[in-house]
Design a protein around this motif. Structure first.
Motif, PDB file in Angstrom:
ATOM      1  N   UNK A 140       0.662   9.850 -18.262  1.00 18.35           N
ATOM      2  CA  UNK A 140       0.768  11.291 -18.010  1.00 18.35           C
ATOM      3  C   UNK A 140       1.922  11.594 -17.056  1.00 18.35           C
ATOM      4  N   UNK A 141       2.039  10.774 -16.018  1.00 21.58           N
ATOM      5  CA  UNK A 141       3.160  10.980 -15.087  1.00 21.58           C
ATOM      6  C   UNK A 141       4.502  10.777 -15.787  1.00 21.58           C
ATOM      7  N   UNK A 142       4.573   9.770 -16.653  1.00 24.04           N
ATOM      8  CA  UNK A 142       5.827   9.516 -17.378  1.00 24.04           C
ATOM      9  C   UNK A 142       6.142  10.674 -18.324  1.00 24.04           C
ATOM     10  N   UNK A 143       5.095  11.179 -18.965  1.00 26.77           N
ATOM     11  CA  UNK A 143       5.290  12.307 -19.887  1.00 26.77           C
ATOM     12  C   UNK A 143       5.816  13.527 -19.122  1.00 26.77           C
ATOM     13  N   UNK A 158      16.656  18.400  -9.613  1.00 23.90           N
ATOM     14  CA  UNK A 158      15.674  18.354 -10.704  1.00 23.90           C
ATOM     15  C   UNK A 158      15.634  16.954 -11.326  1.00 23.90           C
ATOM     16  N   UNK A 159      16.797  16.335 -11.480  1.00 22.63           N
ATOM     17  CA  UNK A 159      16.786  14.960 -12.000  1.00 22.63           C
ATOM     18  C   UNK A 159      16.057  14.048 -11.017  1.00 22.63           C
ATOM     19  N   UNK A 160      16.169  14.356  -9.735  1.00 24.02           N
ATOM     20  CA  UNK A 160      15.432  13.602  -8.712  1.00 24.02           C
ATOM     21  C   UNK A 160      13.927  13.792  -8.834  1.00 24.02           C
ATOM     22  N   UNK A 161      13.508  14.979  -9.260  1.00 24.26           N
ATOM     23  CA  UNK A 161      12.079  15.226  -9.472  1.00 24.26           C
ATOM     24  C   UNK A 161      11.563  14.278 -10.552  1.00 24.26           C
ATOM     25  N   UNK A 162      12.305  14.179 -11.656  1.00 24.14           N
ATOM     26  CA  UNK A 162      11.902  13.281 -12.747  1.00 24.14           C
ATOM     27  C   UNK A 162      11.868  11.835 -12.253  1.00 24.14           C
ATOM     28  N   UNK A 163      12.866  11.451 -11.463  1.00 26.38           N
ATOM     29  CA  UNK A 163      12.922  10.070 -10.952  1.00 26.38           C
ATOM     30  C   UNK A 163      11.742   9.769 -10.035  1.00 26.38           C
ATOM     31  N   UNK A 164      11.393  10.711  -9.186  1.00 27.67           N
ATOM     32  CA  UNK A 164      10.270  10.491  -8.262  1.00 27.67           C
ATOM     33  C   UNK A 164       8.975  10.317  -9.050  1.00 27.67           C
ATOM     34  N   UNK A 165       8.795  11.136 -10.091  1.00 27.11           N
ATOM     35  CA  UNK A 165       7.581  11.025 -10.904  1.00 27.11           C
ATOM     36  C   UNK A 165       7.535   9.667 -11.612  1.00 27.11           C
ATOM     37  N   UNK A 166       8.679   9.224 -12.109  1.00 28.30           N
ATOM     38  CA  UNK A 166       8.724   7.920 -12.781  1.00 28.30           C
ATOM     39  C   UNK A 166       8.446   6.797 -11.788  1.00 28.30           C
ATOM     40  N   UNK A 167       9.030   6.939 -10.607  1.00 23.34           N
ATOM     41  CA  UNK A 167       8.812   5.909  -9.584  1.00 23.34           C
ATOM     42  C   UNK A 167       7.317   5.759  -9.301  1.00 23.34           C
ATOM     43  N   UNK A 168       6.608   6.874  -9.107  1.00 19.65           N
ATOM     44  CA  UNK A 168       5.176   6.781  -8.812  1.00 19.65           C
ATOM     45  C   UNK A 168       4.349   6.423 -10.040  1.00 19.65           C
ATOM     46  N   UNK A 169       4.823   6.780 -11.228  1.00 21.21           N
ATOM     47  CA  UNK A 169       4.148   6.311 -12.443  1.00 21.21           C
ATOM     48  C   UNK A 169       4.106   4.782 -12.423  1.00 21.21           C
ATOM     49  N   UNK A 210       3.598   9.523   9.655  1.00 15.97           N
ATOM     50  CA  UNK A 210       3.243   9.248   8.274  1.00 15.97           C
ATOM     51  C   UNK A 210       4.522   9.095   7.466  1.00 15.97           C
ATOM     52  N   UNK A 211       4.400   8.545   6.280  1.00 16.86           N
ATOM     53  CA  UNK A 211       5.570   8.325   5.435  1.00 16.86           C
ATOM     54  C   UNK A 211       5.306   8.797   4.027  1.00 16.86           C
ATOM     55  N   UNK A 212       6.358   9.296   3.399  1.00  9.53           N
ATOM     56  CA  UNK A 212       6.300   9.562   1.970  1.00  9.53           C
ATOM     57  C   UNK A 212       7.256   8.584   1.300  1.00  9.53           C
ATOM     58  N   UNK A 213       7.061   8.383   0.015  1.00 13.59           N
ATOM     59  CA  UNK A 213       7.880   7.492  -0.826  1.00 13.59           C
ATOM     60  C   UNK A 213       7.610   6.010  -0.527  1.00 13.59           C
ATOM     61  N   UNK A 214       8.053   5.196  -1.469  1.00  7.73           N
ATOM     62  CA  UNK A 214       7.907   3.756  -1.333  1.00  7.73           C
ATOM     63  C   UNK A 214       6.445   3.324  -1.421  1.00  7.73           C
ATOM     64  N   UNK A 215       6.237   2.032  -1.298  1.00  6.41           N
ATOM     65  CA  UNK A 215       4.872   1.517  -1.304  1.00  6.41           C
ATOM     66  C   UNK A 215       4.108   2.028  -0.082  1.00  6.41           C
ATOM     67  N   UNK A 216       4.823   2.201   1.042  1.00  6.13           N
ATOM     68  CA  UNK A 216       4.175   2.701   2.255  1.00  6.13           C
ATOM     69  C   UNK A 216       3.589   4.102   2.029  1.00  6.13           C
ATOM     70  N   UNK A 217       4.256   4.888   1.184  1.00  5.40           N
ATOM     71  CA  UNK A 217       3.795   6.239   0.891  1.00  5.40           C
ATOM     72  C   UNK A 217       2.404   6.248   0.279  1.00  5.40           C
TER      73      UNK A 217
END
Ligand code: NAD
Ligand code: MN
Length: 502
Positions: free
Chosen positions: A82-85, A117-128, A477-484
């Motif tokens: 779903x995240x990838x979609x 916006x391309x970064x939004x897609x990348x962030x979603x893919x990263x967390x997928x 606190x942290x966002x992004x990465x495995x620490x996120x």
């Protein structure tokens, strides 16, 4: 519930105006509105409905609570897909999303909004990519005991977003959903449009109703109601330090954990041995991109005395040439308007204070940029000249307080020890940068600088694999990465008795 909005490209789109709850746009229970302005003209683009701080916040939280068990227990592979979609849908809609973001925030379309916006897609893919890789630890203290840990979602997360990267900051907070939580998002009152447009893609991707909900509204009413809601289990906040302090207090009502990504005044040290031309370019990019509305912007530059004059002159020349000011729809433009009249005036008042305290204006200064002052359409926009205030020391107000605009302050130092001291002489601690060819000095700085992020020979690069966040008054606190991931889950310890008898 929808309004046709004209785009600078000539086309138009349907802007949703309601709240997004349970995968539907619904009318607010009150008649308050939030007007979104075109920052480049000062004209109203659209008025969205503000949520009622009681009725609608309860509705959104109820939707998220009901959706939580189902979403939590959805198989990881399904969540991942779903995240990838969704990421794919963002990419497919990049042109409209970028235009909406540009219109609403004043970000130059070609050089700024599209990348967001391309970064939004990348962030979603990263967390997928993390969804199906969640893991705990197991221990074997002795043959009769098995112990292990599991990481579990918290429940409903309240996500409060700032104006400077409306969709990008939203995307970072999708970590909440990737880790099995459901969420209620509140947009910044200056930029309510793009997240409402994005919401339909969440439904189209196939997310169950209630997983992702969006409310528009002011911080004082809707933001505050989210922070104090007993049905919310965590707050993920990005915004100013002053509001971060309030939220930490308010959230104490049910001891909900908070992550606070707050302001900054990040140091940028340039040594005489640095690659001079690269140091000039990165220093400019670290503060003049996104109109200087960058939390980790390296706004406090200190240069070694032997190259100080040359550096200030080269920086002024580079910014003047490359950071073209103008309306966001113009593809050549790099610097658009600030977000609001309030911010425009606030930034100008800092420039004025700097001048009054004896700082030298090496570029820019007060008044509208020339390209804007003569434009009938844009002279009422919220533009500020990219400005360099030189001969600054740590004593100057402009070196201490976050300006959050296209203004860099520059001062000098002679020794490394002095530079390190001045770098750490701040209540903030988000970003930091050092330009030098001396690897020992660079790593020593990375170790000793009081900051969450350190760039060696660059500034404000971004990799989703690395944690983002600050120390001191820049938050925690942290966002992004495995620490996120850790900030959106609880760890549970499990003891299994395999035959140990009392
Ligand atoms: P802000 O703090 O005024 O607003 C941020 C959000 O908080 C908005 O959605 C606002 O409506 C909401 N809010 C305001 N008062 C509230 C309250 N009492 N309770 C709950 N919510 C409330 O910040 P801003 O002016 O929109 O953004 C600029 C600031 O954000 C800068 O200081 C900048 O450094 C910081 N920022 C930090 C990061 C980071 O990651 N560290 C990123 C972007 C921006
Ligand atoms: Mn706007």
């Amino acid at each position: 519930m929808f309004q046709e909005v004209q785009l600078p490209s000539g086309g138009s789109y349907e802007q949703p105006l309601g709240l997004f709850i349970n995968n539907e746009y619904v009318a607010s229970s009150c008649d308050e509105i939030i007007e979104s302005m075109d920052a480049s003209t000062g004209k109203v683009i659209a008025a969205v409905q503000a949520a009622d701080a009681k009725i609608d916040v309860d509705r959104a939280v109820d939707a998220a609570r009901k959706a939580f068990p189902g979403w939590r227990d959805t198989p990881a592979a399904q969540k991942r897909d779903l995240l990838l979609k969704l990421a794919f849908l963002v990419e497919r809609n990049v042109d409209t999303l970028a235009q909406v973001e540009s219109l609403d925030s004043g970000k130059p379309l070609a050089t700024n909004a599209k990348g967001d916006i391309l970064g939004v897609a990348e962030a979603l893919k990263y967390y997928a990519g993390w969804v199906d890789k969640a893991q705990g630890q197991s221990f074997s203290p002795d043959p009769r005991t098995l112990t292990y840990t599991i990481h579990q979602p918290l429940g409903v997360v309240g996500c409060i977003i700032p104006f400077n990267y409306p969709l990008a900051m939203m995307a970072w907070k999708w970590t909440a959903i990737a880790t099995g939580n459901t969420a209620v998002f509140k947009s910044a009152e200056q930029t309510p449009l793009s997240i409402l447009y994005f919401a339909q893609l969440v439904k189209e991707a196939g997310f169950p109703p209630g997983v992702f909900n969006v409310l528009s509204g002011t911080g004082a009413k809707v933001g505050d109601a989210i922070a104090r809601h007993l049905g919310i289990d965590k707050i993920a906040f990005t915004g100013s330090t002053a509001v971060g302090q309030l939220i930490q207090q308010t959230a104490a009502v049910n001891l909900k954990p908070v992550t606070l990504e707050c302001g900054g005044k990040s140091p940028n040290l340039v040594f005489a041995d640095a690659d001079f031309e690269q140091a000039v370019k990165w220093t400019a990019q670290g503060i003049f991109s996104n109109m200087g509305q960058i939390c980790s912007g390296t706004s406090r530059c200190f240069v070694q005395d032997s190259v100080y004059d040359k550096f200030v002159e080269a920086l002024a020349k580079h910014v003047e040439e490359k950071y073209v000011v103008g309306p966001p729809a113009d593809p050549k433009v790099v610097v658009g308007p600030q977000i609001s009249k309030v911010q425009q005036e606030r930034i100008q008042s800092y420039i004025k204070k700097g001048m009054e305290q004896g700082c030298r204006v090496a570029l820019g200064g007060l008044g509208l940029p020339d390209a804007i002052a003569n434009s009938q359409e844009h002279k009422s926009g919220y533009f500020v000249k990219p400005t360099i205030l030189a001969d600054v020391t740590s004593k100057h107000i402009v070196a201490r307080e976050e300006i959050f605009g296209p203004v860099i302050v520059v001062g000098k130092f002679s020794t490394y020890e002095e530079a390190l001291e001045v770098a750490n002489d701040s209540t903030y601690g988000l970003g930091s940068a050092i330009f030098t060819q001396d690897i020992t000095r660079a790593h020593d700085f990375a170790n000793k600088v009081e900051a969450g992020i350190c760039y060696i020979n660059s500034s404000n690069q971004l990799d989703f694999a690395l944690p983002f966040g600050g120390v001191k008054m820049s938050g925690h606190g942290r966002e992004l990465g495995e620490y996120g991931l850790a900030n959106f889950t609880n760890v549970k310890a499990v003891y299994v008795n395999l035959g140990s008898k009392l």
